[in-house]
Design an enzyme around this catalytic site. Sequence first.
Site, PDB file in Angstrom:
ATOM      1  N   GLY A  51      -8.222   8.751   9.666  1.00  0.00           N
ATOM      2  CA  GLY A  51      -8.539   8.782  11.093  1.00  0.00           C
ATOM      3  C   GLY A  51      -9.584   9.809  11.493  1.00  0.00           C
ATOM      4  O   GLY A  51      -9.886   9.949  12.677  1.00  0.00           O
ATOM      5  N   THR A  84      -9.350   3.008  11.736  1.00  0.00           N
ATOM      6  CA  THR A  84      -9.728   3.701  12.971  1.00  0.00           C
ATOM      7  C   THR A  84     -11.189   3.470  13.357  1.00  0.00           C
ATOM      8  O   THR A  84     -11.497   3.293  14.546  1.00  0.00           O
ATOM      9  CB  THR A  84      -9.473   5.211  12.820  1.00  0.00           C
ATOM     10  OG1 THR A  84      -8.142   5.403  12.330  1.00  0.00           O
ATOM     11  CG2 THR A  84      -9.620   5.925  14.145  1.00  0.00           C
ATOM     12  N   ALA A  95      -9.606   5.496   3.893  1.00  0.00           N
ATOM     13  CA  ALA A  95      -9.489   6.621   4.829  1.00  0.00           C
ATOM     14  C   ALA A  95     -10.780   7.423   4.942  1.00  0.00           C
ATOM     15  O   ALA A  95     -11.432   7.728   3.938  1.00  0.00           O
ATOM     16  CB  ALA A  95      -8.369   7.580   4.463  1.00  0.00           C
ATOM     17  N   GLY A  96     -11.136   7.710   6.188  1.00  0.00           N
ATOM     18  CA  GLY A  96     -12.244   8.603   6.460  1.00  0.00           C
ATOM     19  C   GLY A  96     -13.549   7.934   6.829  1.00  0.00           C
ATOM     20  O   GLY A  96     -14.451   8.591   7.358  1.00  0.00           O
ATOM     21  N   LYS A 124       0.877  -1.174   0.000  1.00  0.00           N
ATOM     22  CA  LYS A 124       0.000   0.000   0.000  1.00  0.00           C
ATOM     23  C   LYS A 124       0.908   1.216   0.000  1.00  0.00           C
ATOM     24  O   LYS A 124       1.578   1.508   1.000  1.00  0.00           O
ATOM     25  CB  LYS A 124      -0.914   0.018   1.228  1.00  0.00           C
ATOM     26  CG  LYS A 124      -1.708   1.335   1.317  1.00  0.00           C
ATOM     27  CD  LYS A 124      -2.544   1.453   2.568  1.00  0.00           C
ATOM     28  CE  LYS A 124      -2.940   2.911   2.787  1.00  0.00           C
ATOM     29  NZ  LYS A 124      -3.756   3.105   3.996  1.00  0.00           N
TER      30      LYS A 124
END
Lengths: 66, 261
Positions: free
Chosen positions: B162, B211, B188-189, B101
């Site tokens: 995050g 997260t 992400a997000g 990644k």
Amino acid sequence: MQLTINGEERRVAEVDTVAALLDHLRVSHQAVAVMVNGAIVARERYAEYPVKERDVLEIVRFVGGG
Amino acid sequence: MEPSQEVLKVGKYQFTSRLFVGTGKYASWEEMRDAIEASGTELVTVALRRVNLNNPAEPSLLDFIPKQVRILPNTAGCHTADEALQVAELARASGIGDLVKLEVIGDDPLLWPDPVDTLKATERLAAAGFTVMVYTSPDPVLAMHLEKAGAAAVMPLGSPIGSGRGVLDTEAVLRIKERVSVPVVVDAGIGGPADAALAMEIGADAVLINTAIAKAKHPVAMARAMRLAVEAGRLGFLAGRMAPQPAASPSSPVEGMVAGR
């Protein structure tokens, strides 16, 4: 002998190979990666790859991440 | 087609689960392992860091990752293509495989990808034989460049890493999806199951979540919720959503009403 390992200067017992150094440091050979003076050492070569006075090493492993 | 019967191809690798998960920020490795299992994922991200020489015998993260799950090392923390190349090569040298990644950060407070070095690193990693999954800003033109450079998947952020703010611009994801043929993974997000379902429902090929699971009050339950959300969203996408209508349309017959008083 004097080595720089993971950014820290360390005095360690005389070792001649990456494998011997990992054993001395009690670091498992499994799932770690090693760089000597900026050169990445393939796992299969730990037993033969030389470690010399004043070498700079990085010993890394996997940790949690996203 | 049922989502469970579909296969997602990333380079030479195949996945039936469209939920990829991270391994960071868990309270314990046992909790991480249980969350991974509950998520049904087949691909987890990991980071590469220095061994703690003062505690060399500490258990390995890899011991807590179920055997059938593939490992996706990241280049988190890298700010240049050179740094990312080095981390990727180190990861591959550990014997973990050729997946990576790619994450090259250009702005720390936002953890925003650096488009220039991300593109350079994608070219070099692909040329070196890596299967490169690229964390990118949600830019359709950059996504096309990344595909041309050899990316095996493009992974636009939904919102900052995050932040848990969800997919702030679904149009951006769609624009990318319309322009590349490699898988598009929203990375992400994602904050809650609705975010994951939305990303999948609009046509993302997969989502990558860390997260939102690890920092939920009950991570294992959230892992299962995300699994269901991803499956629901994917099935909703395959089923074909109705077009939004400007006015109401009765769901019950308008004829045959009983006589009023």
